[in-house]
Design a protein around this motif. Structure first.
Motif, PDB file in Angstrom:
ATOM      1  N   TRP A 172      39.998  50.630  38.213  1.00  0.00           N
ATOM      2  CA  TRP A 172      38.982  50.878  37.208  1.00  0.00           C
ATOM      3  C   TRP A 172      37.919  49.798  37.276  1.00  0.00           C
ATOM      4  O   TRP A 172      38.194  48.671  37.634  1.00  0.00           O
ATOM      5  N   TRP A 173      36.708  50.143  36.891  1.00  0.00           N
ATOM      6  CA  TRP A 173      35.611  49.195  36.747  1.00  0.00           C
ATOM      7  C   TRP A 173      35.525  48.837  35.277  1.00  0.00           C
ATOM      8  O   TRP A 173      35.537  49.713  34.417  1.00  0.00           O
ATOM      9  N   HIS A 205      35.401  52.307  33.431  1.00  0.00           N
ATOM     10  CA  HIS A 205      34.869  53.460  34.146  1.00  0.00           C
ATOM     11  C   HIS A 205      35.608  53.637  35.465  1.00  0.00           C
ATOM     12  O   HIS A 205      36.122  52.682  36.030  1.00  0.00           O
ATOM     13  N   SER A 262      34.061  54.603  38.172  1.00  0.00           N
ATOM     14  CA  SER A 262      33.089  54.317  39.227  1.00  0.00           C
ATOM     15  C   SER A 262      32.154  53.223  38.715  1.00  0.00           C
ATOM     16  O   SER A 262      32.035  53.034  37.497  1.00  0.00           O
ATOM     17  N   PRO A 263      31.489  52.501  39.592  1.00  0.00           N
ATOM     18  CA  PRO A 263      30.613  51.415  39.132  1.00  0.00           C
ATOM     19  C   PRO A 263      29.440  51.944  38.328  1.00  0.00           C
ATOM     20  O   PRO A 263      28.981  53.065  38.534  1.00  0.00           O
ATOM     21  N   LEU A 300      33.960  38.945  39.248  1.00  0.00           N
ATOM     22  CA  LEU A 300      34.931  39.929  39.701  1.00  0.00           C
ATOM     23  C   LEU A 300      36.328  39.471  39.313  1.00  0.00           C
ATOM     24  O   LEU A 300      36.660  38.295  39.438  1.00  0.00           O
ATOM     25  N   LEU A 317      33.102  46.927  32.518  1.00  0.00           N
ATOM     26  CA  LEU A 317      31.760  46.415  32.283  1.00  0.00           C
ATOM     27  C   LEU A 317      31.772  45.648  30.970  1.00  0.00           C
ATOM     28  O   LEU A 317      32.168  46.188  29.935  1.00  0.00           O
TER      29      LEU A 317
END
Length: 80
Positions: free
Chosen positions: A51-52, A69, A71-72, A22, A54
């Motif tokens: 923001w997420w 993204h 959302s997760p 994280l 990845l």
């Protein structure tokens, strides 16, 4: 950066634990409408959000891809 653990159940009912990393950012600043630095300076408050991100290695582990993204996303979601 913070390392944490994510526990999920597989469709067959097997518990899986994976490490996740994280990253904290200032995007989650909570501002109040009645007091605080921004209000005292005459600025409007900003919406709370972020923001997420990845990160994924390719199959050969030679390239790291990043996608962002609002959302997760699931670890196994290939729709990005």
């Amino acid at each position: 950066m913070i390392e944490a653990r994510r526990q999920r159940m597989s469709p067959s009912g097997v518990a899986r634990i994976r490490p996740i990393h994280l990253i904290r950012s200032a995007a989650y600043k909570q501002e109040c409408l009645t007091d605080g630095w921004a209000v005292e300076k005459g600025m409007s408050s900003r919406p709370l959000g972020g923001w997420w991100m990845l990160l994924r290695w390719n199959v050969e582990h030679t390239e790291l891809r990043a996608s962002f993204h609002d959302s997760p996303r699931d670890d196994n979601d290939d729709s990005n």
